[in-house]
Design a protein around this motif. Structure first.
Motif, PDB file in Angstrom:
ATOM      1  N   GLU A  69       0.807  -1.223   0.000  1.00  0.00           N
ATOM      2  CA  GLU A  69       0.000   0.000   0.000  1.00  0.00           C
ATOM      3  C   GLU A  69       0.842   1.275   0.000  1.00  0.00           C
ATOM      4  N   ALA A  70       2.002   1.224   0.616  1.00  0.00           N
ATOM      5  CA  ALA A  70       2.828   2.425   0.747  1.00  0.00           C
ATOM      6  C   ALA A  70       4.292   2.030   0.767  1.00  0.00           C
ATOM      7  N   LEU A  71       5.156   3.018   0.685  1.00  0.00           N
ATOM      8  CA  LEU A  71       6.588   2.757   0.749  1.00  0.00           C
ATOM      9  C   LEU A  71       6.982   2.337   2.165  1.00  0.00           C
ATOM     10  N   LEU A  72       7.795   1.317   2.258  1.00  0.00           N
ATOM     11  CA  LEU A  72       8.298   0.813   3.529  1.00  0.00           C
ATOM     12  C   LEU A  72       9.761   1.235   3.661  1.00  0.00           C
ATOM     13  N   PRO A  73      10.110   2.013   4.680  1.00  0.00           N
ATOM     14  CA  PRO A  73      11.502   2.451   4.824  1.00  0.00           C
ATOM     15  C   PRO A  73      12.449   1.267   5.024  1.00  0.00           C
ATOM     16  N   LEU A  74      13.624   1.380   4.421  1.00  0.00           N
ATOM     17  CA  LEU A  74      14.698   0.410   4.605  1.00  0.00           C
ATOM     18  C   LEU A  74      15.801   1.063   5.424  1.00  0.00           C
ATOM     19  N   ALA A  75      16.591   0.287   6.101  1.00  0.00           N
ATOM     20  CA  ALA A  75      17.644   0.808   6.977  1.00  0.00           C
ATOM     21  C   ALA A  75      18.694   1.609   6.224  1.00  0.00           C
ATOM     22  N   GLU A  76      18.828   1.416   4.944  1.00  0.00           N
ATOM     23  CA  GLU A  76      19.906   2.037   4.174  1.00  0.00           C
ATOM     24  C   GLU A  76      19.509   3.372   3.548  1.00  0.00           C
ATOM     25  N   GLY A  77      18.428   4.001   4.024  1.00  0.00           N
ATOM     26  CA  GLY A  77      18.007   5.282   3.453  1.00  0.00           C
ATOM     27  C   GLY A  77      17.184   5.122   2.199  1.00  0.00           C
ATOM     28  N   PHE A  78      16.653   3.949   1.997  1.00  0.00           N
ATOM     29  CA  PHE A  78      15.800   3.661   0.856  1.00  0.00           C
ATOM     30  C   PHE A  78      14.423   3.258   1.358  1.00  0.00           C
ATOM     31  N   ALA A  79      13.460   3.302   0.471  1.00  0.00           N
ATOM     32  CA  ALA A  79      12.127   2.798   0.769  1.00  0.00           C
ATOM     33  C   ALA A  79      11.730   1.873  -0.374  1.00  0.00           C
ATOM     34  N   VAL A  80      10.894   0.908  -0.052  1.00  0.00           N
ATOM     35  CA  VAL A  80      10.498  -0.084  -1.050  1.00  0.00           C
ATOM     36  C   VAL A  80       8.997  -0.294  -0.994  1.00  0.00           C
ATOM     37  N   GLN A  81       8.433  -0.591  -2.159  1.00  0.00           N
ATOM     38  CA  GLN A  81       7.025  -0.941  -2.251  1.00  0.00           C
ATOM     39  C   GLN A  81       6.890  -2.090  -3.235  1.00  0.00           C
ATOM     40  N   GLY A  82       6.195  -3.133  -2.824  1.00  0.00           N
ATOM     41  CA  GLY A  82       5.950  -4.270  -3.696  1.00  0.00           C
ATOM     42  C   GLY A  82       4.528  -4.246  -4.216  1.00  0.00           C
ATOM     43  N   ASP A  83       4.354  -4.732  -5.407  1.00  0.00           N
ATOM     44  CA  ASP A  83       3.047  -4.787  -6.049  1.00  0.00           C
ATOM     45  C   ASP A  83       2.892  -6.165  -6.668  1.00  0.00           C
ATOM     46  N   GLY A  84       2.142  -7.060  -6.030  1.00  0.00           N
ATOM     47  CA  GLY A  84       1.981  -8.405  -6.551  1.00  0.00           C
ATOM     48  C   GLY A  84       0.702  -8.552  -7.348  1.00  0.00           C
ATOM     49  N   TYR A  85       0.776  -9.365  -8.380  1.00  0.00           N
ATOM     50  CA  TYR A  85      -0.380  -9.667  -9.227  1.00  0.00           C
ATOM     51  C   TYR A  85      -0.550 -11.178  -9.275  1.00  0.00           C
ATOM     52  N   MET A  86      -1.711 -11.626  -9.629  1.00  0.00           N
ATOM     53  CA  MET A  86      -1.941 -13.062  -9.721  1.00  0.00           C
ATOM     54  C   MET A  86      -1.233 -13.623 -10.941  1.00  0.00           C
ATOM     55  N   GLY A  87      -0.694 -14.807 -10.777  1.00  0.00           N
ATOM     56  CA  GLY A  87      -0.109 -15.496 -11.913  1.00  0.00           C
ATOM     57  C   GLY A  87       1.400 -15.420 -11.953  1.00  0.00           C
ATOM     58  N   ALA A  88       1.932 -15.963 -13.028  1.00  0.00           N
ATOM     59  CA  ALA A  88       3.370 -16.014 -13.233  1.00  0.00           C
ATOM     60  C   ALA A  88       3.658 -15.757 -14.703  1.00  0.00           C
ATOM     61  N   ILE A  89       4.908 -15.443 -14.977  1.00  0.00           N
ATOM     62  CA  ILE A  89       5.338 -15.193 -16.354  1.00  0.00           C
ATOM     63  C   ILE A  89       6.579 -16.038 -16.630  1.00  0.00           C
ATOM     64  N   PRO A  90       6.621 -16.718 -17.775  1.00  0.00           N
ATOM     65  CA  PRO A  90       7.769 -17.568 -18.077  1.00  0.00           C
ATOM     66  C   PRO A  90       8.974 -16.744 -18.540  1.00  0.00           C
ATOM     67  N   CYS A  91      10.141 -17.267 -18.253  1.00  0.00           N
ATOM     68  CA  CYS A  91      11.378 -16.646 -18.720  1.00  0.00           C
ATOM     69  C   CYS A  91      11.497 -16.857 -20.227  1.00  0.00           C
ATOM     70  N   PRO A  92      11.785 -15.811 -20.993  1.00  0.00           N
ATOM     71  CA  PRO A  92      11.898 -15.962 -22.443  1.00  0.00           C
ATOM     72  C   PRO A  92      13.109 -16.787 -22.877  1.00  0.00           C
ATOM     73  N   PHE A  93      14.051 -17.041 -21.953  1.00  0.00           N
ATOM     74  CA  PHE A  93      15.233 -17.828 -22.294  1.00  0.00           C
ATOM     75  C   PHE A  93      14.933 -19.322 -22.356  1.00  0.00           C
ATOM     76  N   GLY A  94      13.699 -19.716 -22.036  1.00  0.00           N
ATOM     77  CA  GLY A  94      13.304 -21.108 -22.186  1.00  0.00           C
ATOM     78  C   GLY A  94      13.899 -22.040 -21.151  1.00  0.00           C
ATOM     79  N   ASP A  95      14.202 -21.527 -19.963  1.00  0.00           N
ATOM     80  CA  ASP A  95      14.810 -22.347 -18.910  1.00  0.00           C
ATOM     81  C   ASP A  95      13.769 -22.914 -17.949  1.00  0.00           C
ATOM     82  N   HIS A  96      12.511 -22.813 -18.303  1.00  0.00           N
ATOM     83  CA  HIS A  96      11.393 -23.347 -17.521  1.00  0.00           C
ATOM     84  C   HIS A  96      11.198 -22.638 -16.187  1.00  0.00           C
TER      85      HIS A  96
END
Length: 156
Positions: A69-96
């Motif tokens: 929902e919002a940025l989460l502060p990190l100890a190193e002076g950075f903030a992070v936000q994750g955004d997850g969606y349903m499903g998966a996407i295959p690697c185009p390199f064909g490594d399964h």
């Protein structure tokens, strides 16, 4: 450099509309082999490995998985936000490898600079040394990324 048939097959999968609407190459007109070689030369010049960069990205992504929902502060002076969606996407390199559909946004709280990537980006960097083509929405310039992620440049 002349591209192998296998590399051309992979590059064909990276075109817009194949695995993703935008593709993985952006406006880059180089062949895949040349893109990989150029980014490897950058990493060699920096004295870093793709695994080092991918490991740091994964550590930040793991923190971001807890905050969507919002940025989460990190100890190193950075903030992070994750955004997850349903499903998966295959690697185009064909490594399964199928990566979760997740975006991670990282912001430097001091400078305001921000970088975003996907779980597939982390995999492609770690396993294939691929940062996507120039002009791609998820292109991560390896030199910029190494500078942006401070723990990578503070190695002894």
């Amino acid at each position: 450099m002349k591209q192998t048939v296998d590399m051309q097959t992979i590059q064909d999968k990276m075109q817009p509309g194949k695995l993703t609407a935008e593709g993985f190459l952006g406006s880059d007109t180089r062949n895949l082999q040349d893109i990989l070689l150029a980014d490897q030369e950058t990493m060699n010049r920096l004295g870093l490995t793709h695994v080092e960069i991918a490991d740091r990205m994964q550590a930040i992504t793991d923190v971001g998985k807890r905050m969507t929902e919002a940025l989460l502060p990190l100890a190193e002076g950075f903030a992070v936000q994750g955004d997850g969606y349903m499903g998966a996407i295959p690697c185009p390199f064909g490594d399964h490898h199928n990566a979760d559909k997740r975006n991670t946004l990282v912001k430097n709280l001091k400078t305001g600079a921000a970088v975003h990537w996907t779980d597939l980006s982390i995999h492609m960097i770690r396993a294939h040394g691929f940062y996507e083509g120039i002009g791609s929405y998820f292109r991560l310039d390896p030199a910029y990324l190494a500078d942006f992620l401070p723990t990578l440049k503070e190695r002894s």
